[in-house]
Design an enzyme around this catalytic site. Structure first.
Site, PDB file in Angstrom:
ATOM      1  N   CYS A  24       0.807  -1.224   0.000  1.00 37.01           N
ATOM      2  CA  CYS A  24       0.000   0.000   0.000  1.00 37.01           C
ATOM      3  C   CYS A  24       0.844   1.280   0.000  1.00 37.01           C
ATOM      4  O   CYS A  24       0.554   2.221  -0.730  1.00 37.01           O
ATOM      5  CB  CYS A  24      -0.994  -0.010   1.153  1.00 37.01           C
ATOM      6  SG  CYS A  24      -0.267  -0.369   2.753  1.00 37.01           S
ATOM      7  N   ASP A  60      -7.499   5.383  -1.496  1.00 33.57           N
ATOM      8  CA  ASP A  60      -7.117   4.172  -0.788  1.00 33.57           C
ATOM      9  C   ASP A  60      -6.370   3.206  -1.700  1.00 33.57           C
ATOM     10  O   ASP A  60      -6.937   2.684  -2.659  1.00 33.57           O
ATOM     11  CB  ASP A  60      -8.397   3.508  -0.251  1.00 33.57           C
ATOM     12  CG  ASP A  60      -8.085   2.415   0.748  1.00 33.57           C
ATOM     13  OD1 ASP A  60      -6.954   1.885   0.712  1.00 33.57           O
ATOM     14  OD2 ASP A  60      -8.974   2.095   1.560  1.00 33.57           O
ATOM     15  N   HIS A 100      -5.536   0.222  -1.154  1.00 32.59           N
ATOM     16  CA  HIS A 100      -5.813  -1.191  -0.890  1.00 32.59           C
ATOM     17  C   HIS A 100      -6.842  -1.784  -1.834  1.00 32.59           C
ATOM     18  O   HIS A 100      -7.198  -2.952  -1.710  1.00 32.59           O
ATOM     19  CB  HIS A 100      -6.294  -1.370   0.565  1.00 32.59           C
ATOM     20  CG  HIS A 100      -5.327  -0.831   1.565  1.00 32.59           C
ATOM     21  ND1 HIS A 100      -5.385   0.465   2.034  1.00 32.59           N
ATOM     22  CD2 HIS A 100      -4.230  -1.384   2.142  1.00 32.59           C
ATOM     23  CE1 HIS A 100      -4.386   0.676   2.879  1.00 32.59           C
ATOM     24  NE2 HIS A 100      -3.674  -0.427   2.957  1.00 32.59           N
TER      25      HIS A 100
END
Lengths: 446, 465
Positions: B298, B422, B424
């Site tokens: 990440c 994000d 992820h």
């Protein structure tokens, strides 16, 4: 199911008269027409012109077989005639008239001939048939006594293909409603000759230039009678088709537009090449193409016209190549500017239909030479009113800044050509002699 | 954007072939030959065979043949609005997004025009000649990539637009000639390439010619002059190639989504102001580039997003680093042992700072909070960062890494929301999913792990043009 040939009715009489005046062992000839996906059309049959001395070899007269010179003679005739066809038309096959005793041998001969003729007429073309086009070529064997016709086709893509039976149907006015497409196209080709190319590669250098040009022409946009049309739609619009009371030929005027595409080749610098000479081919040519009436699409029609454009350039270039670019010329030409006029295209009505054929004449040639060539090549008499000399005009070349030198040279160079073409028979004979040479340089150029 | 309702772009593109022969390599000779060759090109442009084709339409225009137009229903008096009806509907895909874009910044409509040359002649044909010149020479050839953009009003008449475009084409041609003369060395002649930049109001769209192959950092002088001319700030790039305007109809070839947050609606936060990332970035997340980094990559992805920002703002011409290149950089600076390369080890904000410095020469400030709950009070710092630096912020620490793209912050109440990207996300580049499922979205302070520590890597913009 085999292919169907719709054959112009007058061909029946032509073949019959050939078989009636039968004083040889056999008569050969070529068939001219056009293919379409569903059916093919034959609009003209022409017998191979009689061979003259010294090519006739009396010792080979016994028995029946076409020897090599016969085959060369026939294929050369086909090649010359194919140069005299307008767009859309092609040599689709060969015919052979034989007495019944020779019918067995005849079919072998026909097979050999149909492949040889196809090879000879397609050599040197700047274009290729696309995958979905028709590769079947026809052989027609006629019995001189029973007048029975045996029609078979061969797939010329496959040298091992076996013959397939085909339908041979006579019909009146096969081509009378074929639409005509016309266009005057400017050709402005700059072909720098790269210095590292040795002299005998010159032709290759030029052929490469011509091939690149041909690719560009294939990508051209087009307008039909001033409008953009859907390439997949039929060129003859439906409402017009219905309103047509009597069949007539529709004419389309085509405009060609070269897209000035940005190439994403990521070049950063201008290309700089060392060249030994510069060749510029410039002028405006007249193109004509006929498209069959079996639901042709816009794309089919324009393709035929574009091919006529490619052919009329490659044919004329071929006609000049021997003289202009021979090494002797080069020696004299060092450091000089030379201009050569390409032959002029003239259009001739040389069949019972009003489909036009064409001829290429050098500057000193007139109707007389055209008439002689058509007599020999097309086995037909052409009267002066059937020849249109005015579609292309001859003008002093505009590319040459040094007019005096140009004219001197061009007339001299042309003079030589004219002599060669003085009598058509001699031209054909020389043609055969040059064929091997011509063939060899096309192999090179591939 | 103020321009929004003022019209649409009209863009003409085409390659004009420039070719000439050289009989000597003398500078003056070459210059003269180029001038002559450009004149020849100008003649082509002004010839009656020069044609415009409106892309995706059957409309052809002959600007120099009394503005002849096909189809005949269209005349020089036809308004631009009518012309749009002839253009084939755009591909489905761009329609899918349009529902979202309706109330947001809808991409500006554009009329693309291709240049063509008619080679058919209405006059009589004249038999071609072959002209041969036997002389050793250099043959020089290049394509001038004409690319002209103007802003037009929907009510403007086609004839007026075409005339305007023709003037711009001629101007560009002469700019290209100047560029060639300026940048050529002997027979090394760089191709002049036009770039379009949408500058802050009231300047709007401008075009600049740069010589192909000459890197941005060798063109600083030219850019400085232009910054001066257009009164642009001298501390940030506006006119590097990477700053070039990206036309709405051009797809990004690399497949990454650009600036997905532009399609979000603003958060409801009383009395707050928005402080957002300033410019284009691409969205990097798990599983891209055939790289299975699910569970460990990440921070690498967040770093890639930060790097993309520096690339698309023109600060660097370097490509966005891969995981391996990031690991190599950390080994090179002595932060990690060699065995780190190819491993699946996490990195944090300090590593991101080190890599940005090593690979791009970018310095970053680190903001440390010992508890996630403290982030709620960092509104002023973050707002300041986005208004002065405008770079994406990588946040990592005890737990997961994210990218902060902006904040909505109220100076009076201190309330704050964070715009989060994000990394992820493991799915495909589907904007709707990404927005609907909140992979890019506004988060409240409870988004942060209240007890974990955080480091914010806040990259600083270099002061360059």
């Amino acid at each position: 199911m085999g292919r169907s040939y719709f054959v112009e009715e007058s061909i029946q009489n032509y073949l019959l008269s050939l078989s009636n005046n039968f004083n040889q062992k056999h008569v050969t000839g070529i068939l001219i027409g056009q293919t379409s996906t569903a059916r093919d059309f034959i609009i003209q049959a022409i017998q191979t012109p009689p061979k003259e001395e010294p090519f006739q070899n009396p010792s080979k007269k016994k028995g029946f077989h076409l020897d090599e010179t016969d085959e060369e003679w026939i294929t050369e005739h086909a090649r010359q005639v194919s140069r005299m066809l307008t767009g859309g038309l092609a040599i689709l096959g060969v015919f052979l008239i034989v007495p019944p005793t020779l019918s067995k041998e005849a079919s072998n001969m026909l097979r050999r001939l149909v492949f040889a003729v196809d090879k000879s007429v397609t050599a040197g073309r700047l274009w290729k048939l696309s995958e979905e086009e028709v590769y079947d070529r026809v052989t027609v064997q006629m019995c001189s006594e029973t007048k029975k016709v045996n029609c078979r086709t061969f797939d010329v893509k496959d040298p091992l293909s076996s013959p397939k039976p085909a339908d041979w149907k006579y019909q009146n006015g096969v081509s009378s409603t074929w639409p005509l497409l016309q266009c005057n196209v400017e050709v402005d080709l700059r072909l720098p000759v790269i210095a590292s190319f040795v002299e005998h590669d010159l032709n290759k250098n030029i052929m490469n230039g011509l091939k690149n040009w041909a690719l560009k022409m294939e990508k051209c946009y087009y307008l039909i009678n001033g409008q953009m049309r859907d390439p997949d739609k039929e060129i003859l619009e439906v409402h017009k088709k219905n309103s047509r009371a009597s069949a007539h030929r529709e004419c389309f005027s085509i405009q060609l537009l070269v897209p000035l595409m940005q190439d994403d080749q990521g070049d950063c610098m201008a290309m700089v090449q060392e060249c030994s000479k510069n060749i510029i081919l410039k002028g405006v040519v007249h193109c004509k193409a006929y498209i069959h009436s079996n639901k042709p699409t816009v794309a089919d029609a324009v393709r035929a016209l574009k091919r006529d454009l490619l052919d009329t350039i490659s044919i004329r270039y071929e006609m000049l190549f021997e003289d202009v670019f021979s090494s002797n010329e080069d020696e004299r030409g060092k450091g000089q500017k030379i201009d050569h006029a390409l032959p002029q295209r003239v259009f001739v009505q040389a069949s019972s239909s009003d489909i036009l054929s064409c001829d290429y004449i050098f500057r000193d040639e007139t109707f007389i030479e055209v008439k002689e060539r058509f007599k020999e090549m097309f086995d037909c008499e052409v009267s002066e009113d059937k020849v249109d000399l005015l579609q292309e005009t001859v003008s002093v070349p505009a590319v040459c800044p040094d007019v005096e030198i140009c004219q001197e040279h061009s007339s001299m160079v042309l003079g030589k050509n004219v002599e060669k073409q003085k009598t058509a028979g001699v031209a054909l004979a020389i043609g055969v002699a040059l064929l091997a040479l011509a063939a060899s340089f096309f192999y090179f150029s591939d | 954007m103020v321009l929004e309702d003022q019209g649409i772009f009209c863009r003409v593109r085409g390659a004009l072939e420039l070719s000439f022969s050289l009989h000597s390599k003398e500078e003056a000779t070459i210059q003269k030959a180029i001038t002559k060759a450009v004149q020849d090109v100008s003649l082509q442009v002004s010839s009656e065979y020069f044609v415009f084709n409106i892309c995706g339409s059957p409309v052809f225009i002959w600007p120099n043949r009394n503005l002849k137009i096909t189809p005949v229903e269209i005349t020089p008096d036809t308004p631009c609005r009518e012309i749009q009806k002839y253009i084939r509907a755009e591909e489905e895909e761009s329609d899918k997004r349009s529902s979202r874009k309706k109330d947001k910044k809808r991409p500006r409509d554009i009329i693309n025009i291709n240049l063509m040359m008619e080679i058919s002649k209405s006059s009589l044909s004249s038999v071609p000649t072959i002209h041969q010149e036997h002389k050793k020479h250099l043959h020089v050839e290049m394509n001038l990539p004409i690319d002209v953009v103007i802003l037009v009003q929907l009510e403007q008449k086609l004839g007026v637009i075409v005339e305007h475009l023709m003037r711009e084409i001629c101007n560009q041609l002469s700019d290209m000639e100047k560029s060639i003369h300026k940048h050529m060395k002997e027979t090394c002649i760089p191709i002049p390439q036009p770039f379009h930049f949408l500058l802050p109001e009231p300047i709007g769209m401008i075009s600049v010619i740069y010589p192909a192959g000459v890197p941005d950092d060798q063109l600083t002088m030219i850019r400085k002059e232009l910054h001066n001319k257009f009164h642009l700030p001298e501390d940030r790039p506006y006119l590097r190639r990477a700053n070039a305007y990206h036309f709405p109809d051009e797809r990004y070839k690399d497949g990454y989504l650009r600036s997905p947050h532009l399609f979000l609606s603003n958060p409801n936060l009383e009395d707050s102001k928005l402080y957002l990332v300033n410019g284009v970035y691409s969205y990097h997340h798990y599983m891209q580039d055939r790289m299975d980094d699910n569970g460990w990559g990440c921070a690498y992805r967040s770093l890639q997003t930060v790097c993309s920002w520096f690339k698309y703002q023109g600060y660097t011409e370097k490509s966005i680093p891969t995981h391996k290149e990031i690991q190599q950089a950390l080994v090179d600076v002595g932060d990690k042992p060699k065995s780190f390369i190819g491993s699946r080890q996490w990195i944090g904000s300090i590593e991101v700072q080190a890599v940005l410095d090593h690979l791009l020469g970018i310095t970053s400030k680190i903001l440390f909070v010992s508890q996630g709950s403290e982030l709620a009070s960092k509104g002023r710092e973050l707002a300041n960062h986005f208004s002065t630096e405008g770079t994406p912020v990588m946040i990592g620490g005890g737990v997961l890494a994210h990218t902060i793209l902006g904040v909505a912050w109220s100076e009076t109440t201190g309330q704050i929301k964070y715009l989060i990207l994000d990394p992820h996300y493991t799915g495909a580049e589907d904007l709707n999913t990404i927005l609907d499922k909140g992979w890019c979205g506004w988060k409240a302070s409870n988004f942060w792990d209240q007890n974990a520590y955080y480091n914010l890597c806040m990259p600083q913009r270099p002061k360059v043009v």
